[in-house]
Scaffold this motif. Sequence first.
Motif, PDB file in Angstrom:
ATOM      1  N   HIS A 230       0.838  -1.261  -0.070  1.00 36.14           N
ATOM      2  CA  HIS A 230       0.085   0.106   0.082  1.00 36.14           C
ATOM      3  C   HIS A 230       0.749   1.423   0.096  1.00 36.14           C
ATOM      4  CE1 HIS A 230       1.231  -0.642   4.344  1.00 36.14           C
ATOM      5  NE2 HIS A 230       0.553   0.697   4.433  1.00 36.14           N
ATOM      6  N   ARG A 231       2.207   0.994   0.473  1.00 32.26           N
ATOM      7  CA  ARG A 231       2.876   2.429   0.393  1.00 32.26           C
ATOM      8  C   ARG A 231       3.854   2.415  -0.824  1.00 32.26           C
ATOM      9  NH1 ARG A 231       6.398   0.756   5.322  1.00 32.26           N
ATOM     10  NH2 ARG A 231       7.836   2.373   4.696  1.00 32.26           N
ATOM     11  N   GLY A 232       3.679   1.626  -1.808  1.00 28.60           N
ATOM     12  CA  GLY A 232       4.166   1.600  -2.943  1.00 28.60           C
ATOM     13  C   GLY A 232       5.358   0.425  -3.243  1.00 28.60           C
ATOM     14  N   LEU A 233       6.314   0.741  -4.052  1.00 33.11           N
ATOM     15  CA  LEU A 233       7.266  -0.148  -4.573  1.00 33.11           C
ATOM     16  C   LEU A 233       8.351  -0.305  -3.213  1.00 33.11           C
ATOM     17  CD1 LEU A 233       9.125  -1.850  -6.201  1.00 33.11           C
ATOM     18  CD2 LEU A 233      10.613   0.481  -6.738  1.00 33.11           C
ATOM     19  N   ILE A 234       8.461  -1.731  -2.939  1.00 31.46           N
ATOM     20  CA  ILE A 234       9.074  -2.462  -1.677  1.00 31.46           C
ATOM     21  C   ILE A 234      10.499  -2.715  -2.406  1.00 31.46           C
ATOM     22  CG2 ILE A 234       9.542  -4.079  -0.354  1.00 31.46           C
ATOM     23  CD1 ILE A 234       6.389  -4.601  -0.216  1.00 31.46           C
ATOM     24  N   GLY A 235      10.599  -3.510  -3.684  1.00 33.22           N
ATOM     25  CA  GLY A 235      11.686  -3.575  -4.112  1.00 33.22           C
ATOM     26  C   GLY A 235      11.528  -4.826  -5.048  1.00 33.22           C
ATOM     27  N   PHE A 236      12.720  -5.372  -5.421  1.00 31.82           N
ATOM     28  CA  PHE A 236      12.928  -6.508  -6.462  1.00 31.82           C
ATOM     29  C   PHE A 236      13.453  -7.722  -5.557  1.00 31.82           C
ATOM     30  CE2 PHE A 236      12.316  -2.923  -8.893  1.00 31.82           C
ATOM     31  CZ  PHE A 236      11.563  -3.440  -9.973  1.00 31.82           C
ATOM     32  N   SER A 237      12.909  -8.981  -5.891  1.00 30.85           N
ATOM     33  CA  SER A 237      13.657 -10.106  -5.123  1.00 30.85           C
ATOM     34  C   SER A 237      14.243 -10.915  -6.081  1.00 30.85           C
ATOM     35  CB  SER A 237      12.637 -11.102  -4.367  1.00 30.85           C
ATOM     36  OG  SER A 237      13.276 -12.140  -4.138  1.00 30.85           O
ATOM     37  N   GLU A 238      15.674 -11.416  -6.054  1.00 27.90           N
ATOM     38  CA  GLU A 238      16.226 -12.110  -7.069  1.00 27.90           C
ATOM     39  C   GLU A 238      15.669 -13.299  -7.624  1.00 27.90           C
ATOM     40  OE1 GLU A 238      18.047 -11.099  -4.155  1.00 27.90           O
ATOM     41  OE2 GLU A 238      19.813  -9.797  -4.909  1.00 27.90           O
ATOM     42  N   PHE A 239      14.913 -13.982  -6.608  1.00 28.07           N
ATOM     43  CA  PHE A 239      14.434 -15.101  -7.096  1.00 28.07           C
ATOM     44  C   PHE A 239      12.523 -15.159  -6.185  1.00 28.07           C
ATOM     45  CE2 PHE A 239      18.840 -16.140  -6.464  1.00 28.07           C
ATOM     46  CZ  PHE A 239      19.194 -16.479  -7.867  1.00 28.07           C
ATOM     47  N   ASP A 279      10.654  -7.249   5.975  1.00 29.71           N
ATOM     48  CA  ASP A 279       9.398  -7.331   6.801  1.00 29.71           C
ATOM     49  C   ASP A 279       8.447  -6.690   5.879  1.00 29.71           C
ATOM     50  OD1 ASP A 279      11.041  -7.891   8.920  1.00 29.71           O
ATOM     51  OD2 ASP A 279      11.168  -5.793   9.783  1.00 29.71           O
ATOM     52  N   ARG A 280       8.454  -5.769   5.065  1.00 29.65           N
ATOM     53  CA  ARG A 280       7.116  -5.516   4.293  1.00 29.65           C
ATOM     54  C   ARG A 280       6.942  -6.591   2.958  1.00 29.65           C
ATOM     55  NH1 ARG A 280       8.761   0.171   1.388  1.00 29.65           N
ATOM     56  NH2 ARG A 280       6.716  -0.116   0.707  1.00 29.65           N
ATOM     57  N   ILE A 281       7.783  -7.239   2.709  1.00 22.96           N
ATOM     58  CA  ILE A 281       7.652  -8.278   1.970  1.00 22.96           C
ATOM     59  C   ILE A 281       7.097  -9.452   2.681  1.00 22.96           C
ATOM     60  CG2 ILE A 281       8.499 -10.340   0.503  1.00 22.96           C
ATOM     61  CD1 ILE A 281      10.947  -8.435  -0.460  1.00 22.96           C
ATOM     62  N   ARG A 282       7.278  -9.865   3.779  1.00 28.59           N
ATOM     63  CA  ARG A 282       6.689 -10.896   4.727  1.00 28.59           C
ATOM     64  C   ARG A 282       5.385 -10.471   5.034  1.00 28.59           C
ATOM     65  NH1 ARG A 282      12.180 -10.782   7.204  1.00 28.59           N
ATOM     66  NH2 ARG A 282      13.112 -13.020   6.605  1.00 28.59           N
ATOM     67  N   ALA A 283       4.944  -9.167   5.219  1.00 29.51           N
ATOM     68  CA  ALA A 283       3.573  -8.710   5.587  1.00 29.51           C
ATOM     69  C   ALA A 283       2.905  -9.311   4.508  1.00 29.51           C
ATOM     70  CB  ALA A 283       3.648  -7.153   5.775  1.00 29.51           C
ATOM     71  N   LEU A 284       3.276  -9.118   3.019  1.00 30.18           N
ATOM     72  CA  LEU A 284       2.287  -9.744   1.979  1.00 30.18           C
ATOM     73  C   LEU A 284       1.937 -11.306   2.129  1.00 30.18           C
ATOM     74  CD1 LEU A 284       4.185  -7.869  -0.948  1.00 30.18           C
ATOM     75  CD2 LEU A 284       2.103  -7.024   0.469  1.00 30.18           C
ATOM     76  N   GLY A 285       2.533 -11.911   2.982  1.00 29.32           N
ATOM     77  CA  GLY A 285       2.391 -13.283   3.096  1.00 29.32           C
ATOM     78  C   GLY A 285       3.451 -14.131   2.270  1.00 29.32           C
TER      79      GLY A 285
END
Length: 326
Positions: A230-239, A279-285
């Motif tokens: 909801h805050r926008g771009l978190i980032g990119f994960s390599e895999f 943490d933000r990625i984990r919050a997405l499940g």
Amino acid sequence: MDESDAHLFYVRDLPSESYDGRRGHARAAVAGSEMRVARGVYADATWWGSLDQRARYVARVKAVERTRLRQPVISHWSAAVLHGLPVVAQSLATVHVTAPRATGGRSYPGVTIHCVPLDDDVVELDGVMVTSLPRTLVDIAASAKTISSVPALDFALHEGRRGEKPPLLARTELWDAHSRRMPFAGHARARAAIDFAVTDADSPLESVSRVNFMEIGFPVPELQHRFDDHRGLIGFSEFYWPEHRLAGEADGKSKYTDPRYRRGRTLEQLLLDEKHRADRIRALGVSVSRWGWRTAIDPRALRAHLLAAGLPLPSRPRARNRGTGA
């Protein structure tokens, strides 16, 4: 004249009658004040000690190139280093030279001679004749293990995220170089490595991880997956394995030391930012698993690491028992 010219001593440049001078370099090497770089070439030990492994190898390549009777064509891993490609440390044990069969020669300690046709796949870099970038990559892919050749191929094809930078070459150039060499030993291995290479691997650590995913049998992940909240771009994960809601992060030392990644941040701030990002990625499940070089390079360690993170291996069909007709 490059820096190495000021620090390398060539025995051939001494007067032919200067026996004591020639012996002097050998004695200095034994005493530790000089280093023997190549046959008939020595370097000041203090200068040599200030170089990293790659810079020492470049000096050794140039020393060999300048002491051959005919100007050689530097090839394979030696050409890869001069082209700026990533190489595995084991590949720096010898200097590689390619020569036409008619004028070839024998390999000797520290120098490997490849007697194969060169065609027109030769360029000049800083006064040194080397195989072209496409030819160099094809030679490596034909002669090295996939885990060694793919990082160099990925690096040359890399476009950056969203095509933000041009690659060093196009895949079609690799296929052209492959076709010009045909037929040659290792052509099938080279074809498989070129097919496997991608344009969006950000580091050799990612490339090594991808090769071992394949060797182990893990599902093929999405590369450079974008995460938003909801805050926008978190980032990119390599895999990213979407079916298993698992993101993989290959964390090499450069991520914490390279100015391009740190962007003026202290190490403490960088680590804190990485924690908030995860943490933000984990919050997405989505689960996040991290590993470094020691795990990536060892298939058994990587297998155990990702199984523990929840990434299953696909079940293999059970072999039929021909004796019972099952």
